[in-house]
Design a protein around this motif. Structure first.
Motif, PDB file in Angstrom:
ATOM      1  N   GLY A  21       0.777  -1.230   0.000  1.00  0.00           N
ATOM      2  CA  GLY A  21       0.000   0.000   0.000  1.00  0.00           C
ATOM      3  C   GLY A  21       0.806   1.276   0.000  1.00  0.00           C
ATOM      4  N   VAL A  22       2.131   1.179   0.004  1.00  0.00           N
ATOM      5  CA  VAL A  22       2.982   2.370  -0.036  1.00  0.00           C
ATOM      6  C   VAL A  22       3.478   2.545  -1.471  1.00  0.00           C
ATOM      7  N   GLY A  23       3.141   3.667  -2.078  1.00  0.00           N
ATOM      8  CA  GLY A  23       3.446   3.889  -3.482  1.00  0.00           C
ATOM      9  C   GLY A  23       4.895   4.250  -3.744  1.00  0.00           C
ATOM     10  N   ALA A  24       5.268   4.157  -5.018  1.00  0.00           N
ATOM     11  CA  ALA A  24       6.650   4.409  -5.428  1.00  0.00           C
ATOM     12  C   ALA A  24       7.069   5.846  -5.140  1.00  0.00           C
ATOM     13  N   ARG A  25       6.146   6.791  -5.321  1.00  0.00           N
ATOM     14  CA  ARG A  25       6.514   8.193  -5.081  1.00  0.00           C
ATOM     15  C   ARG A  25       6.828   8.445  -3.607  1.00  0.00           C
ATOM     16  N   THR A  26       6.027   7.839  -2.727  1.00  0.00           N
ATOM     17  CA  THR A  26       6.302   7.981  -1.289  1.00  0.00           C
ATOM     18  C   THR A  26       7.657   7.389  -0.950  1.00  0.00           C
ATOM     19  N   VAL A  27       7.929   6.196  -1.492  1.00  0.00           N
ATOM     20  CA  VAL A  27       9.220   5.546  -1.234  1.00  0.00           C
ATOM     21  C   VAL A  27      10.369   6.421  -1.722  1.00  0.00           C
ATOM     22  N   GLU A  28      10.238   7.001  -2.909  1.00  0.00           N
ATOM     23  CA  GLU A  28      11.306   7.845  -3.458  1.00  0.00           C
ATOM     24  C   GLU A  28      11.566   9.060  -2.573  1.00  0.00           C
ATOM     25  N   ARG A  29      10.499   9.680  -2.075  1.00  0.00           N
ATOM     26  CA  ARG A  29      10.672  10.859  -1.221  1.00  0.00           C
ATOM     27  C   ARG A  29      11.405  10.509   0.065  1.00  0.00           C
ATOM     28  N   LEU A  30      11.058   9.359   0.646  1.00  0.00           N
ATOM     29  CA  LEU A  30      11.710   8.955   1.892  1.00  0.00           C
ATOM     30  C   LEU A  30      13.148   8.505   1.644  1.00  0.00           C
ATOM     31  N   GLU A  31      13.363   7.813   0.536  1.00  0.00           N
ATOM     32  CA  GLU A  31      14.719   7.358   0.225  1.00  0.00           C
ATOM     33  C   GLU A  31      15.648   8.541  -0.045  1.00  0.00           C
TER      34      GLU A  31
END
Length: 347
Positions: free
Chosen positions: A179-189
């Motif tokens: 449920g965690v999208g790629a854009r959210t992951v990119e921002r956190l990474e």
């Protein structure tokens, strides 16, 4: 609903498994099911040779020269999906479908042992009654149950107990959190945060600003172990869909009108079998190449599951709309109601 262990049941390589039911002699060979010249599903021998869903069929053949390609039997796939969800409902007191081949199940288990026994029964019945392999995960929350079913594949059962759950809530990569999208992951990474434990390093307000309030709350809940553990059943279908591709593997191409007619026939047959009538229809036209889907809507004055009635609606929608060259179509019956509640309805 129960706060005991939950199940996540997920059919293995669903489209391919459905195809192989009538072709058992192919089970040990690499097989891919193709929808509109794209691989929709590959069995595990094909996956072992690098074939993945979403690639072009010709590319898959280059990757695996011995690959056997089969055009998707959409009618059989849709009926198998309904039968599988019916089986889930028969095995559990609450079922929350995620797609036609997977669902969360509340089986009323009070212990992991009871949940495991229920999971084995789901798998046994799916194999015996539907000839479909199903992997089952057991976990305290939906996320843990889903992670467990991933670990169970292919054709197994896996339990994530308290010790392993604690490890995952620290070490699980954000990319693997359901449920965690790629854009959210990119921002956190971009901040160097790649695992759940990394969320401890930033203030909640920063997380909220980066991801939005709803996602920030979800991530904190996952990290703390208070994420969703409630199976929310769908009490009654409100829509039914059928879809298909204009092009396939080793079969003649279909026009938009021909494909729409087939989809209407299939979805109306399923509605009649389920005892449901519809007063609305949505036609989703999926264009070739890039570009958004075109959504067209129609209705009937009285609920019906008569394919002739809905075919007329679809023909009218196609006739008065500029539909681009299509990759496929989806026909959805909407506003479904039980037939026994509708009086004086003509089929």
């Amino acid at each position: 609903m129960s706060r005991g262990p939950l199940l996540h049941a997920d059919a293995d390589a669903f489209f391919a498994s459905v195809v192989l039911r009538s072709r058992p002699h192919l089970a040990a060979l690499p097989v891919a099911v193709v929808a509109h010249v794209v691989v929709a599903s590959a069995n595990y021998p094909a996956r072992a040779r690098g074939v993945r869903a979403g690639v072009l069929a010709q590319q898959a053949l280059l990757q695996c020269p011995g690959l056997i390609l089969v055009d998707v039997p959409q009618d059989e796939v849709e009926e198998a999906g309904e039968a599988l969800l019916d089986l889930f409902r028969d095995c559990a007191r609450a079922v929350e479908p995620g797609s036609m081949e997977e669902a969360f199940l509340d089986v009323g288990a009070r212990s992991p042992e009871e949940a495991v026994a229920a999971g084995h029964e789901v798998r046994r019945r799916a194999a015996a009654e539907l000839a479909i392999p199903v992997s089952v995960g057991v976990g305290r929350t939906k996320l843990m149950a889903k992670l467990a079913s991933r670990a169970a594949k292919p054709d197994g059962l896996h339990v994530i107990g308290p010790g392993r759950e604690a490890e995952l809530r620290a070490a699980l990569p954000l990319r693997d959190v359901w449920g965690v999208g790629a854009r959210t992951v990119e921002r956190l990474e971009s901040l160097g945060i790649t695992t759940l434990a990394g969320l401890d390093d930033i203030p909640y307000e920063t997380l909220r600003r980066l991801c939005g309030t709803a996602m920030a709350r979800r991530l904190r809940a996952v990290r703390e172990g208070s994420d969703d553990a409630v199976v929310r059943p769908v009490e009654r279908r409100s829509t039914l869909s059928s879809e298909g591709a204009t092009k396939g593997y080793a079969r003649p191409d279909r026009t938009a009108a021909e494909l729409a007619e087939m989809c209407v026939e299939r979805v109306c047959r399923r509605a009649e079998r389920a005892g449901l009538l519809a007063s609305g229809l949505t036609l989703t036209a999926l264009p070739e190449g890039e570009g958004p889907a075109r959504v067209l809507k129609g209705s009937r004055p009285a609920p019906t599951a008569n394919p002739r009635a809905w075919s007329g609606v679809v023909r009218a929608l196609l006739a008065r709309s500029e539909v681009p060259p299509l990759a496929g179509l989806r026909v959805t019956l909407t506003a479904l109601v039980p037939a026994d509640r509708v009086q004086d309805t003509l089929f």
